[in-house]
Design an enzyme around this catalytic site. Sequence first.
Site, PDB file in Angstrom:
ATOM      1  N   GLY A   1       0.772  -1.120  -0.014  1.00 33.60           N
ATOM      2  CA  GLY A   1       0.111  -0.128  -0.004  1.00 33.60           C
ATOM      3  C   GLY A   1       0.848   1.246   0.003  1.00 33.60           C
ATOM      4  O   GLY A   1       0.525   2.151  -0.622  1.00 33.60           O
ATOM      5  N   ILE A   2       1.861   1.327   0.793  1.00 34.55           N
ATOM      6  CA  ILE A   2       2.768   2.395   0.989  1.00 34.55           C
ATOM      7  C   ILE A   2       3.542   2.521  -0.527  1.00 34.55           C
ATOM      8  O   ILE A   2       3.741   3.624  -0.817  1.00 34.55           O
ATOM      9  CB  ILE A   2       3.818   2.337   2.147  1.00 34.55           C
ATOM     10  CG1 ILE A   2       3.167   2.193   3.195  1.00 34.55           C
ATOM     11  CG2 ILE A   2       4.817   3.246   2.146  1.00 34.55           C
ATOM     12  CD1 ILE A   2       2.606   3.653   3.716  1.00 34.55           C
TER      13      ILE A   2
ATOM     14  N   ILE B   1      -4.527 -19.000  -4.754  1.00 30.65           N
ATOM     15  CA  ILE B   1      -5.861 -19.369  -5.614  1.00 30.65           C
ATOM     16  C   ILE B   1      -6.662 -18.402  -5.823  1.00 30.65           C
ATOM     17  O   ILE B   1      -7.128 -17.742  -7.126  1.00 30.65           O
ATOM     18  CB  ILE B   1      -6.257 -20.409  -5.202  1.00 30.65           C
ATOM     19  CG1 ILE B   1      -5.576 -21.692  -5.287  1.00 30.65           C
ATOM     20  CG2 ILE B   1      -7.664 -20.764  -5.915  1.00 30.65           C
ATOM     21  CD1 ILE B   1      -6.252 -22.935  -4.673  1.00 30.65           C
TER      22      ILE B   1
ATOM     23  N   CYS C   1     -16.227   8.970  18.322  1.00 34.78           N
ATOM     24  CA  CYS C   1     -17.343   8.032  18.132  1.00 34.78           C
ATOM     25  C   CYS C   1     -17.690   7.514  19.298  1.00 34.78           C
ATOM     26  O   CYS C   1     -18.347   8.101  20.282  1.00 34.78           O
ATOM     27  CB  CYS C   1     -16.860   7.241  17.050  1.00 34.78           C
ATOM     28  SG  CYS C   1     -18.479   6.603  16.007  1.00 34.78           S
ATOM     29  N   LEU C   2     -17.344   5.986  19.619  1.00 35.11           N
ATOM     30  CA  LEU C   2     -17.696   5.518  20.621  1.00 35.11           C
ATOM     31  C   LEU C   2     -17.094   6.463  22.065  1.00 35.11           C
ATOM     32  O   LEU C   2     -17.829   6.552  23.236  1.00 35.11           O
ATOM     33  CB  LEU C   2     -17.132   3.961  20.959  1.00 35.11           C
ATOM     34  CG  LEU C   2     -17.412   3.384  22.146  1.00 35.11           C
ATOM     35  CD1 LEU C   2     -19.078   3.164  22.358  1.00 35.11           C
ATOM     36  CD2 LEU C   2     -16.683   2.195  22.232  1.00 35.11           C
TER      37      LEU C   2
ATOM     38  N   HIS D   1     -15.586  10.854  12.867  1.00 37.63           N
ATOM     39  CA  HIS D   1     -14.177  10.052  12.671  1.00 37.63           C
ATOM     40  C   HIS D   1     -13.312  11.173  11.833  1.00 37.63           C
ATOM     41  O   HIS D   1     -13.228  10.927  10.705  1.00 37.63           O
ATOM     42  CB  HIS D   1     -14.266   8.707  11.857  1.00 37.63           C
ATOM     43  CG  HIS D   1     -14.781   7.508  12.954  1.00 37.63           C
ATOM     44  ND1 HIS D   1     -14.078   6.938  13.643  1.00 37.63           N
ATOM     45  CD2 HIS D   1     -15.989   7.256  12.672  1.00 37.63           C
ATOM     46  CE1 HIS D   1     -14.708   5.970  14.359  1.00 37.63           C
ATOM     47  NE2 HIS D   1     -16.183   6.242  13.638  1.00 37.63           N
TER      48      HIS D   1
ATOM     49  N   GLU E   1     -10.134  11.458  11.989  1.00 35.11           N
ATOM     50  CA  GLU E   1      -8.900  10.961  11.860  1.00 35.11           C
ATOM     51  C   GLU E   1      -8.910  10.508  10.061  1.00 35.11           C
ATOM     52  O   GLU E   1      -7.813  10.506   9.551  1.00 35.11           O
ATOM     53  CB  GLU E   1      -8.512   9.757  12.328  1.00 35.11           C
ATOM     54  CG  GLU E   1      -9.514   8.272  12.244  1.00 35.11           C
ATOM     55  CD  GLU E   1     -10.629   8.407  12.973  1.00 35.11           C
ATOM     56  OE1 GLU E   1     -11.170   9.419  13.488  1.00 35.11           O
ATOM     57  OE2 GLU E   1     -11.382   7.081  13.277  1.00 35.11           O
TER      58      GLU E   1
HETATM   59  N1  GLN Z   1     -20.800   1.460  18.593  1.00 29.48           N
HETATM   60  C1  GLN Z   1     -20.775   2.794  18.554  1.00 29.48           C
HETATM   61  C2  GLN Z   1     -21.931   2.791  17.567  1.00 29.48           C
HETATM   62  O1  GLN Z   1     -22.178   2.086  16.454  1.00 29.48           O
HETATM   63  C3  GLN Z   1     -19.768   3.590  18.129  1.00 29.48           C
HETATM   64  C4  GLN Z   1     -19.313   3.190  16.832  1.00 29.48           C
HETATM   65  C5  GLN Z   1     -17.939   3.757  16.343  1.00 29.48           C
HETATM   66  O2  GLN Z   1     -17.065   4.090  17.526  1.00 29.48           O
HETATM   67  N2  GLN Z   1     -17.082   3.611  15.161  1.00 29.48           N
HETATM   68  O3  GLN Z   1     -22.740   3.887  17.327  1.00 29.48           O
END
Ligand code: GLN
Length: 551
Positions: free
Chosen positions: A18-19, A152, A383-384, A520, A522
């Site tokens: 990939g790099i 394969i 997110c989480l 996200h 990132e």
């Molecule tokens: N599990 C959480 C959700 O579905 C957070 C998902 C995550 O961090 N990408 O909302």
Amino acid sequence: MTKFVFVTGGVVSSLGKGIASASLAALLESRGLKVTLIKLDPYLNVDPGTMSPFQHGEVYVTDDGAETDLDLGHYERYIETRMKKANNFTTGQIYKSVLEKERRGDYLGKTVQVIPHVTNEIQDFVKRGAGVGTKDAVDVAIVEIGGTVGDIESLPFLEAVRQLSLRMGPNMAAFVHLTYLPWIPTAGELKTKPTQHTVQKLREIGIQPDALLCRADRTIPEEEREKISLFTNVAQWGVISMPDVDTIYKVPRLLHEQGLDGLICDKLRLNTPPAKLARWDNLVREVANPQGEVNVAMVGKYVDLSDSYKSVNEALRHAGLKNHHKVNISYIDSETISAGNVEQLEAFDAILVPGGFGVRGVEGKISTAQFARENKVPYLGICLGMQVATIEFARHVAGLADANSTEFDPQTTTPVIALIDEWQDADGSIQKRSAKSDLGGTMRLGAQSSDVSKNTVAHSIYGDVVTERHRHRYEANVNYLDTLRSAGLVISALTQREQLTEIVELPTAVHPWYVGVQFHPEFKSTPWDGHPLFNAFIKAAIHHKTAKVPT
Ligand code: GLN
């Protein structure tokens, strides 16, 4: 006319295909060409969305909401062209499409076979990825074929690209093969035999590589290059040494100095100005000369495989470069954290809780968020990580002692985080969403925009509007927002379309830097500019460190 470079891999996986592909793409882009990258994955999953991060590393998400291989992250970090759904496909997608056509009767009664139907489908997907026949058509598409030659499962891909290069005619395609030379310490020798064999395997199916990228723990001596050239029928200037390097940003220059981009342009008859490498040289210089270091604790679940958080790692490093600091990341398994031992996080200058799924380790993450809040340690929840920060605040500040997410406790009486159709129930009871069985289809995915409230940390970072990518099912429950707000949580961004919570934070009067984001960030960080949110987070970490140690 779009031309193609097909990149294959031999001997073993994990050599950095990939790099290598992204670096070649960056070199060609710096020569003024319009370039894209396409990744072909030989497994049967339709996409990596439902695969465990332990199996496959991070799932990378594009603006248009595709859940893709993490190599697409490298691609977006290395070149200007943005990746889309069409830039990554799997054997599963190819078969799905062929079978749908078969059911529709598109094959007019013919026997449907791997050759030509599957191989033709692959060629169509490759051309689509390159934008052939559209206004987005590129000058050169670099096509990375996942897996190792001799497997394969990748055979139909190799056959398809061989046919494609034949169909396009001379000087329209080049083949680059990444191989590995093991160093045998007892013999004091670099061994070329596996390379001879992997190229034989390629030539057996009719592919003659134009260049070999020889991975090894050291530079390949002249003599071995000559030997490899003789045995593989690759001109000696195409036998390129790719030793281990201390930073991946050195790879473009390494390949350029051995003439890889020149060779490819020659083969494809592309007349361009020389490659410009100043931005890469600057990066390498920045990596080598940090003015200080900061230590960040990443408290997550998939900590045993650092590829699981690939883009977060990269974004933290980019933000370090932007702030002239080296960022040391310590991965801490959230299952090992409890209220009793969370003090161990004292040693860090900042704390990050990344995305994740499922109940395992979640109480450790909640304790982590509490520790960061109470001890005024800079905190970034992604997110989480935003959801646990919200639950923590609800439990310990807003007086909702039983607060939880229905993801972790489906029977919770206080679902501050839940699926949208769970928090809309009028009588307060919780109904499970029926579509949940289709795990691949119920996510909020891809780029969405939100309005940012003035006079917030988020506003100082993003301005009035934030557009970031998503990958989650659960949302902050709108019915609890007022309670959380009156207890002092700032909801600093709401989506424009559905008014869903996007960013939560603590006022700067209460905490120096405490931010949770439902998206996200990132995925949009680049080594050139970093990412404004990560840049601000690392800046806060540097402040925290300086405040801790009086100078
Ligand atoms: N599990 C959480 C959700 O579905 C957070 C998902 C995550 O961090 N990408 O909302």
